[in-house]
Each structure stands twice: as C-alpha cells, then as structure tokens.
Design a protein around this motif. Structure first.
Motif, PDB file in Angstrom:
ATOM      1  N   ALA A  56       0.850  -1.197   0.000  1.00 57.29           N
ATOM      2  CA  ALA A  56       0.000   0.000   0.000  1.00 57.29           C
ATOM      3  C   ALA A  56       0.882   1.242   0.000  1.00 57.29           C
ATOM      4  N   ASP A  57       0.361   2.293  -0.594  1.00 53.62           N
ATOM      5  CA  ASP A  57       1.000   3.601  -0.550  1.00 53.62           C
ATOM      6  C   ASP A  57       0.263   4.470   0.464  1.00 53.62           C
ATOM      7  N   LEU A  58       0.807   5.639   0.744  1.00 57.24           N
ATOM      8  CA  LEU A  58       0.141   6.589   1.622  1.00 57.24           C
ATOM      9  C   LEU A  58      -0.722   7.540   0.808  1.00 57.24           C
ATOM     10  N   ALA A  59      -1.947   7.758   1.273  1.00 61.13           N
ATOM     11  CA  ALA A  59      -2.847   8.679   0.594  1.00 61.13           C
ATOM     12  C   ALA A  59      -2.438  10.115   0.858  1.00 61.13           C
ATOM     13  N   ARG A  60      -2.591  10.962  -0.150  1.00 61.29           N
ATOM     14  CA  ARG A  60      -2.322  12.383  -0.001  1.00 61.29           C
ATOM     15  C   ARG A  60      -3.617  13.102   0.392  1.00 61.29           C
ATOM     16  N   PRO A  61      -3.508  14.237   1.073  1.00 57.88           N
ATOM     17  CA  PRO A  61      -4.719  14.911   1.588  1.00 57.88           C
ATOM     18  C   PRO A  61      -5.785  15.169   0.538  1.00 57.88           C
ATOM     19  N   HIS A  62      -5.404  15.553  -0.657  1.00 60.83           N
ATOM     20  CA  HIS A  62      -6.415  15.894  -1.651  1.00 60.83           C
ATOM     21  C   HIS A  62      -7.124  14.667  -2.218  1.00 60.83           C
ATOM     22  N   GLU A  63      -6.617  13.464  -1.899  1.00 61.66           N
ATOM     23  CA  GLU A  63      -7.242  12.246  -2.412  1.00 61.66           C
ATOM     24  C   GLU A  63      -8.378  11.750  -1.526  1.00 61.66           C
ATOM     25  N   THR A  64      -8.455  12.239  -0.293  1.00 62.17           N
ATOM     26  CA  THR A  64      -9.440  11.726   0.660  1.00 62.17           C
ATOM     27  C   THR A  64     -10.668  12.619   0.706  1.00 62.17           C
ATOM     28  N   PRO A  65     -11.822  12.058   1.068  1.00 60.37           N
ATOM     29  CA  PRO A  65     -13.055  12.844   1.086  1.00 60.37           C
ATOM     30  C   PRO A  65     -13.018  13.975   2.104  1.00 60.37           C
ATOM     31  N   VAL A  66     -13.806  14.996   1.857  1.00 62.44           N
ATOM     32  CA  VAL A  66     -13.956  16.106   2.796  1.00 62.44           C
ATOM     33  C   VAL A  66     -14.927  15.664   3.883  1.00 62.44           C
TER      34      VAL A  66
END
Length: 287
Positions: A56-66
């Motif tokens: 797995a990679d780490l998700a970046r802030p803009h990839e996750t829901p608000v």
C-alpha cells in the motif's frame, strides 16, 4: 482509480482496515492507499502495519473525502482543490455488508470492517501481506523455539484500556478467570498434553489469576513497538484461546492450519448495541 482505507486504532483494527481495502484493490485492480491522518491525532496507539510486508502507498490529503473529522485546514484545502475523487463508504454496522464487495470505481473505506468475509477470498494474500518484514528479536526467537517443541496453545488476556477506559469497558468488558479456566479445560479435552502460552498486556494479573495444573508459560510483553512479533508467536501455536480482542483474533487467524482449534468468547461485546455474528469465523468454537 484508487482504493483508500482509513486507518485508526490498535494493530488488530489496523489489520482489518487494511484487509478490506486490500481485498477490494485486488478485485478491482486498483492501487491501495492508506489514510493515516487520524493516527496522527490518536494518542493510545501508533501506526504499526509497517511491521508487515504490506502492499500500500500513503494517501495524499487531496485524495481523501472532505469530512468534518479532517480538521478545518484540511477541509479548506480540499474544498479549494474542488476534488472529491472517491466514493465515501462508511461502515453502517458491525455485521458483514455484502454490497461492499461489488463496489467499483475509486473508493474510500471508513470503519472497522471486522469480519473475514471481506477478505476470505484472498486469505493467502492477506496472510502473506501480514508476514513479518524483519526477523524476530532474539528473545522472541527463543520463545518460538519453545513453542515448536510443545503442543502449544496460545492464550490471550486483554485488559489495558478495557479496564481503565470507561467507554471501552462499557463496550467490551473483560474476560474473567473462570472463563479462561473453562476454555483451557475444553482445550485440554481436545489436545494431548497441551502447553499454554499466555500473552497479556497485564502479565501480573494473568499470573495471579490464571491458575492451572497444565503447563503454562507467561510471555512477557516488550515495550519495543514490535507487537506484530508477539502476534506471530501466537500464530505459531497449534491451537488458540482468544480474548475479546482483535489482536488475538488475528493471532489465531494467521495460523493457516485448517486443523487448528480456536476457542473465542461467546460474547465479544458487553454492549448489546453491537452484533458480533460475523466477527467470529464459523469454524471457531464460542464458549
């Protein structure tokens, strides 16, 4: 196209959250990413999946829901970017939700997902992912050698925040010594010359309260951030007695021997608001 899973809680919970994401990433052919934002604020446990050979990679802030739980600055950043790439899948209950397995597109999983039904189809992959990334410490290697010379049964005694945290106590409760005595008796009836290896976050309590005429070894916990190794020591045992804890759930599940015998508590939760019917595999015995 990506599958992102929200990580929060102790090691056992992190493993369930990873496993549901890994399962969907495999079935959809998408990249799996982990959202660790909540772990940065979670003071009781640290992110621990790096102990394993995860993919797995780490998700970046803009990839996750608000969401409201993200904090003002993160929400503002996402709103400015006007990006909402993932369908936000919020766990509705503790029971297995079969509709999850047919989802497609970019997905964001938010919940605990405590059922092997989410990843039973790729059980070998999950066990491989949760193999240790580094060799056992020398002390644990000695315990493993002892385990392999006996008809070993792991016994897990979970106390910790189940005792000190009122909310955790109200939800889970603790397992009393009488239950362990009954479980060990049942295991002894099914196992020739058992040796019980007791793992606990409160070893003093365990040694004082778990009395038995059978052979018992109390495994001292280490404060070295390598508790995944203790889980693998559990998995190396032939049979298992779990607490109402995801840590010992995984310790038993990682043992791939189909002939293993596992005894789990009849009531996983003290609170009647939680349904645990899909949490315990059908082949395990509940006492």
């Amino acid at each position: 196209m990506v599958v992102i899973t929200h990580i929060v809680g102790g090691l056992g919970n992190q493993m369930f959250q990873y496993a549901v994401g890994r399962s969907l990433s495999v079935s959809t052919g998408q990249t799996l990413k982990l959202d660790l934002a909540s772990m940065k604020k979670y003071t009781r446990r640290e992110f621990s999946l790096q102990q394993f050979n995860i993919h797995a990679d780490l998700a970046r802030p803009h990839e996750t829901p608000v969401t409201r739980s993200r904090g003002f600055l993160r929400r503002a950043f996402q709103l400015i970017q006007r990006q909402s790439p993932c369908q936000h899948i919020i766990e509705k209950a503790h029971t297995f939700d079969p509709t999850v397995m047919s989802l497609g597109g970019s997905l964001y999983f938010d919940g605990y997902w405590q059922s092997e039904k989410y990843f039973a189809s790729i059980a070998n992959t999950i066990r491989s992912d949760f193999s240790l990334a580094a060799p056992l410490s020398s002390g644990r290697e000695a315990i493993l050698s002892h385990i392999r010379t006996t008809n070993a049964v792991s016994v897990h005694v979970r106390r910790g925040d189940y005792v000190t945290n009122p909310s955790a106590n109200a939800t889970h409760g603790t397992i009393e010594p009488g239950w362990y005595e009954a479980a060990m008796q049942r295991m002894a009836e099914r196992t020739d010359d058992p040796s019980f290896f007791v793992f606990s976050d409160d070893p003093a309590w365990a040694q004082q309260n778990l009395k038995s005429s059978w052979k018992m070894t109390f495994v001292e916990p280490q404060q070295d951030g390598r508790d995944g190794e203790d889980m693998h020591l559990m998995a190396a045992c032939r049979n298992h007695i779990t607490a109402n804890s995801t840590f010992s759930w995984w310790g038993a599940w990682l043992n791939a021997n189909p002939a293993k015998h596992v005894i789990a508590p009849l009531h996983w939760f003290r609170s009647p608001l939680h349904d645990d019917k899909d949490l315990i595999p059908a082949t395990w015995e509940r006492v």
